[in-house]
Design a protein around this motif. Sequence first.
Motif, PDB file in Angstrom:
ATOM      1  N   ILE A 119       0.721  -1.131  -0.003  1.00  0.00           N
ATOM      2  CA  ILE A 119       0.122   0.093  -0.034  1.00  0.00           C
ATOM      3  C   ILE A 119       0.877   1.360  -0.212  1.00  0.00           C
ATOM      4  O   ILE A 119       0.610   2.300  -0.865  1.00  0.00           O
ATOM      5  N   THR A 120       1.820   1.201   0.999  1.00  0.00           N
ATOM      6  CA  THR A 120       2.767   2.386   0.887  1.00  0.00           C
ATOM      7  C   THR A 120       3.371   2.689  -0.499  1.00  0.00           C
ATOM      8  O   THR A 120       3.849   3.878  -0.985  1.00  0.00           O
ATOM      9  N   LEU A 121       4.027   1.571  -1.047  1.00  0.00           N
ATOM     10  CA  LEU A 121       4.716   1.749  -2.225  1.00  0.00           C
ATOM     11  C   LEU A 121       3.692   2.329  -3.470  1.00  0.00           C
ATOM     12  O   LEU A 121       4.419   3.143  -4.256  1.00  0.00           O
ATOM     13  N   LEU A 122       2.556   1.933  -3.348  1.00  0.00           N
ATOM     14  CA  LEU A 122       1.705   2.218  -4.281  1.00  0.00           C
ATOM     15  C   LEU A 122       1.355   3.778  -4.066  1.00  0.00           C
ATOM     16  O   LEU A 122       1.369   4.635  -5.096  1.00  0.00           O
ATOM     17  N   LEU A 123       1.142   4.043  -2.874  1.00  0.00           N
ATOM     18  CA  LEU A 123       0.865   5.525  -2.541  1.00  0.00           C
ATOM     19  C   LEU A 123       2.290   6.288  -2.964  1.00  0.00           C
ATOM     20  O   LEU A 123       1.987   7.416  -3.361  1.00  0.00           O
ATOM     21  N   LEU A 124       3.188   5.619  -2.413  1.00  0.00           N
ATOM     22  CA  LEU A 124       4.560   6.596  -2.792  1.00  0.00           C
ATOM     23  C   LEU A 124       4.747   6.772  -4.188  1.00  0.00           C
ATOM     24  O   LEU A 124       5.048   7.785  -4.865  1.00  0.00           O
ATOM     25  N   PHE A 125       4.414   5.736  -5.158  1.00  0.00           N
ATOM     26  CA  PHE A 125       4.743   5.784  -6.446  1.00  0.00           C
ATOM     27  C   PHE A 125       3.736   6.814  -7.195  1.00  0.00           C
ATOM     28  O   PHE A 125       4.040   7.622  -7.886  1.00  0.00           O
ATOM     29  N   GLY A 126       2.462   6.927  -6.632  1.00  0.00           N
ATOM     30  CA  GLY A 126       1.509   7.609  -7.159  1.00  0.00           C
ATOM     31  C   GLY A 126       1.805   9.129  -6.727  1.00  0.00           C
ATOM     32  O   GLY A 126       1.788  10.335  -7.382  1.00  0.00           O
ATOM     33  N   LEU A 127       2.324   9.420  -5.379  1.00  0.00           N
ATOM     34  CA  LEU A 127       2.660  10.499  -5.054  1.00  0.00           C
ATOM     35  C   LEU A 127       3.997  11.148  -5.920  1.00  0.00           C
ATOM     36  O   LEU A 127       3.831  12.558  -6.381  1.00  0.00           O
ATOM     37  N   LEU A 128       4.935  10.418  -6.096  1.00  0.00           N
ATOM     38  CA  LEU A 128       6.049  10.890  -6.983  1.00  0.00           C
ATOM     39  C   LEU A 128       5.805  11.161  -8.283  1.00  0.00           C
ATOM     40  O   LEU A 128       6.145  11.959  -8.875  1.00  0.00           O
ATOM     41  N   ARG A 129       4.738  10.268  -8.893  1.00  0.00           N
ATOM     42  CA  ARG A 129       4.196  10.536 -10.097  1.00  0.00           C
ATOM     43  C   ARG A 129       3.436  11.870 -10.307  1.00  0.00           C
ATOM     44  O   ARG A 129       3.504  12.734 -11.277  1.00  0.00           O
ATOM     45  N   ALA A 130       2.938  12.311  -9.241  1.00  0.00           N
ATOM     46  CA  ALA A 130       2.007  13.433  -9.412  1.00  0.00           C
ATOM     47  C   ALA A 130       2.641  14.595  -9.014  1.00  0.00           C
ATOM     48  O   ALA A 130       2.121  15.867  -8.999  1.00  0.00           O
ATOM     49  N   PHE A 131       3.854  14.325  -8.363  1.00  0.00           N
ATOM     50  CA  PHE A 131       4.821  15.614  -7.944  1.00  0.00           C
ATOM     51  C   PHE A 131       4.868  16.712  -8.977  1.00  0.00           C
ATOM     52  O   PHE A 131       5.043  17.750  -8.557  1.00  0.00           O
ATOM     53  N   ARG A 132       5.126  16.391 -10.171  1.00  0.00           N
ATOM     54  CA  ARG A 132       5.464  17.244 -11.210  1.00  0.00           C
ATOM     55  C   ARG A 132       4.348  18.256 -11.676  1.00  0.00           C
ATOM     56  O   ARG A 132       4.518  19.571 -11.733  1.00  0.00           O
TER      57      ARG A 132
END
Length: 123
Positions: free
Chosen positions: A45-58
Amino acid sequence: MRLQLGSFTLIYLIVALVHLFTLYFLEISLSQALFFEVYISVFLITLLLLFGLLRAFRRMSNYVAWLYFVGSVVKFGLFMLLLWPVFKADGQFSTLEKTTFLIPYCCSLILETRILIVRLNKI
């Protein structure tokens, strides 16, 4: 992004191994502690959320904090829906059950926060 996800995975694995050896030293069964189920579910769950956060960061850097808080609520909500009934099945919420959830949850929260702070400081 790969480096951040890789370092998250490595540190999370180290914490899991320390917890695993502690349970072994205290002669507590891993199935009794639901060790693998909790660690794997919190990690994924954390990996998915972190991946989503890093993708949405830009695109959405102004909303990263809100996305982070929503992710934390989702993680805790999934705990309440999936693990809480299992932990409360015997009528108690023991120290073992508390630490089994809180150690990986806090570890993932700290690592997630650290990764986001580093990214935000680069802006």
